[in-house]
Design an enzyme around this catalytic site. Sequence first.
Site, mmCIF file in Angstrom:
data_model
loop_
_atom_site.group_PDB
_atom_site.id
_atom_site.type_symbol
_atom_site.label_atom_id
_atom_site.label_comp_id
_atom_site.label_asym_id
_atom_site.label_seq_id
_atom_site.Cartn_x
_atom_site.Cartn_y
_atom_site.Cartn_z
ATOM 1 N N LEU A 138 -4.183 1.614 -2.234
ATOM 2 C CA LEU A 138 -3.982 1.863 -0.659
ATOM 3 C C LEU A 138 -2.640 2.191 -0.301
ATOM 4 O O LEU A 138 -2.498 2.920 0.756
ATOM 5 C CB LEU A 138 -4.806 0.780 0.056
ATOM 6 C CG LEU A 138 -6.085 0.110 -0.250
ATOM 7 C CD1 LEU A 138 -6.695 -0.892 0.709
ATOM 8 C CD2 LEU A 138 -6.954 1.443 0.144
ATOM 9 N N GLY A 139 -1.646 1.704 -0.833
ATOM 10 C CA GLY A 139 -0.154 1.724 -0.434
ATOM 11 C C GLY A 139 0.668 0.895 -0.791
ATOM 12 O O GLY A 139 0.232 0.003 -1.613
ATOM 13 N N LYS A 147 -3.161 -7.489 -0.885
ATOM 14 C CA LYS A 147 -2.073 -7.232 -0.955
ATOM 15 C C LYS A 147 -1.315 -8.326 -2.092
ATOM 16 O O LYS A 147 -1.404 -9.349 -1.893
ATOM 17 C CB LYS A 147 -1.750 -7.791 0.605
ATOM 18 C CG LYS A 147 -0.101 -7.367 0.686
ATOM 19 C CD LYS A 147 0.144 -7.423 2.062
ATOM 20 C CE LYS A 147 1.915 -6.835 2.466
ATOM 21 N NZ LYS A 147 2.073 -6.785 3.697
ATOM 22 N N GLY A 206 4.722 -1.158 0.519
ATOM 23 C CA GLY A 206 5.713 -1.322 1.452
ATOM 24 C C GLY A 206 6.700 -2.449 1.112
ATOM 25 O O GLY A 206 6.959 -2.457 -0.280
ATOM 26 N N VAL A 234 -0.619 -2.814 -2.062
ATOM 27 C CA VAL A 234 -1.854 -3.083 -1.380
ATOM 28 C C VAL A 234 -3.000 -2.144 -2.300
ATOM 29 O O VAL A 234 -2.749 -0.966 -2.379
ATOM 30 C CB VAL A 234 -2.149 -2.541 0.010
ATOM 31 C CG1 VAL A 234 -3.561 -3.127 0.524
ATOM 32 C CG2 VAL A 234 -0.966 -3.160 0.850
ATOM 33 N N MET A 244 6.764 -5.586 1.293
ATOM 34 C CA MET A 244 6.478 -6.750 0.805
ATOM 35 C C MET A 244 5.881 -6.555 -0.669
ATOM 36 O O MET A 244 6.006 -7.538 -1.221
ATOM 37 C CB MET A 244 5.519 -7.490 1.829
ATOM 38 C CG MET A 244 5.996 -7.963 3.237
ATOM 39 S SD MET A 244 6.904 -9.470 3.023
ATOM 40 C CE MET A 244 5.720 -10.568 2.476
ATOM 41 N N GLY A 245 5.220 -5.409 -0.787
ATOM 42 C CA GLY A 245 4.501 -5.498 -2.219
ATOM 43 C C GLY A 245 3.347 -4.021 -1.873
ATOM 44 O O GLY A 245 3.485 -3.502 -1.156
ATOM 45 N N ASP A 262 4.796 -7.881 13.184
ATOM 46 C CA ASP A 262 4.946 -6.339 12.688
ATOM 47 C C ASP A 262 3.821 -5.757 13.494
ATOM 48 O O ASP A 262 3.125 -4.803 12.453
ATOM 49 C CB ASP A 262 5.125 -6.304 11.166
ATOM 50 C CG ASP A 262 5.584 -5.066 10.930
ATOM 51 O OD1 ASP A 262 6.023 -4.255 11.458
ATOM 52 O OD2 ASP A 262 5.509 -4.535 9.724
#
Length: 515
Positions: free
Chosen positions: A200-201, A222, A203, A208, A205-206, A316
């Site tokens: 899914l993506g 995630k 970022g 997904v 943090m890690g 966030d």
Amino acid sequence: MGDLDPSYAVTVDDLARCLNQLHVGADMPTLRTLEQRTGEAAGGPLPGTQLRSVRLGRTTLNDVLRGRKFPGKAFLLTFVEACGINLETDRRWEEAWDRLAPQYRGQADGQETDPRQGLAEIRAQAEAVSQQLRQQLAESRAQTEQAEAANEQLRQPSAPARRSIHSTQDSPASASSHGPGPLRRWDPERIGPYSLLGRLGGGAMGQVYLGRSAAGRLVAVKTIKIEFAEEPGFRARFAHEVAAARRVSGVFTAAVVAADPEADVPWLATAYVPAPSLSHLVRACGPLPVPAVRWLAAGCAEALESIHSAGLVHRDLKPSNVLVSPDGPRVIDFGVARAAERIHLTVTRGAIGTPAYMAPEQARDTRQASLASDIFSLGATLLFAATGHSPYQGDTVMDILVRLATESPDLGSLPAELTGVITACLQRSPRKRPTSSALLAQLAPHVESASGHGLPPLPDPAIAMIAEFQRNPGAGSRGDDSPGQDGASLPSVIAASTPRRRRRYIPRWYSRRSQ
């Protein structure tokens, strides 16, 4: 006296902290307000001194508040007087300057620098950092390619199976830009009890992933980067935040359904919501009308109330973390930011959050993030929904942070009917912002009248996009600035994702850890 007492300042950073505390205690007046207070008296005598007040320039003030510059004596006393200090009775600030000046002689010229020169220096520093990060990314990619080449013989037998799952010939939809990204060769096949269907993506943090349980339930999984997991104390903080997140039971949040803080790669799974993010919706369909923004605001305010009741601060909240579903928005990606707080401070010397949607006190020090900080982020998110732009814009992160610290938000093209609600949320002083319950009480009459027909008060293109997500979960391109759930899944990928026997690729770092 405590932090506000400049008598204990021994470095320019100590003095900057005292000035920031003074600024917060004075309800964080903007530079324009400070200039109004001092403008007419500029050049006039400062009480109790032989000095005259000076103009407070934006560049110099920003450098002083960040501890990058030791202020001139007249500049310092002008600022503290504008914040309400009586210089005739309170001599601590003058004494602090006299005590620190020998250490920083040559910096304390008391003159305003050329704003263009200061901005050029900031941009040069930001570009140097960006260049360093790009170089590190290139080196990391090169190492990954080398590792892939070294393990090609191990992966080769499994390649046909993986290709058969994600083949563009078998899946016409996958040939387009819609849907999730396919799993890469080094991505895991399973995380906990969930088989993975796609990406899914990713970022800060890690990563997904879109996952599916044995019963067919779709979840967003995630994972947390290994460097975070190896940080002392991270897993305990992550477990605490996950436990709090599982207590969040609001209708307008995506429920946490499972997690494993002790896994080699810690992970968190939330209920999958087949809906586009607000950022994707607005970019595709344009700014939302006033009734839709009020409907969105009420749902997000109720979500924040649920999150805050569980003892969490989102930290966030932004358009890509709000999913727009037919029965109301869903706030996602809460419960893990605080666990990485110390790592962000140590590694980046920055704050957790997205600068364009971050409260001023959070941008200055992430440890000051509070419930009121989430309300500021909500106001910024609603401004984006109504206008298509954030309250603070700039070419670089530093440009945004400078404007956030010194300027009022950009409310251009904001409908007059929404000005009261959004400006209340965007107050610089946390104490002046409304609570989530107060926002709900203010919005309730408008939302009830707008939703009387049973459908969300959204424009037709937005309703059509949401309906497509409902028919085909995740049928949208990502294009977001952070992990969310846009571009979730392809029906053909889900249907073809039956378990197949193949050799599992084990990353080198995992092999080293298990020895």
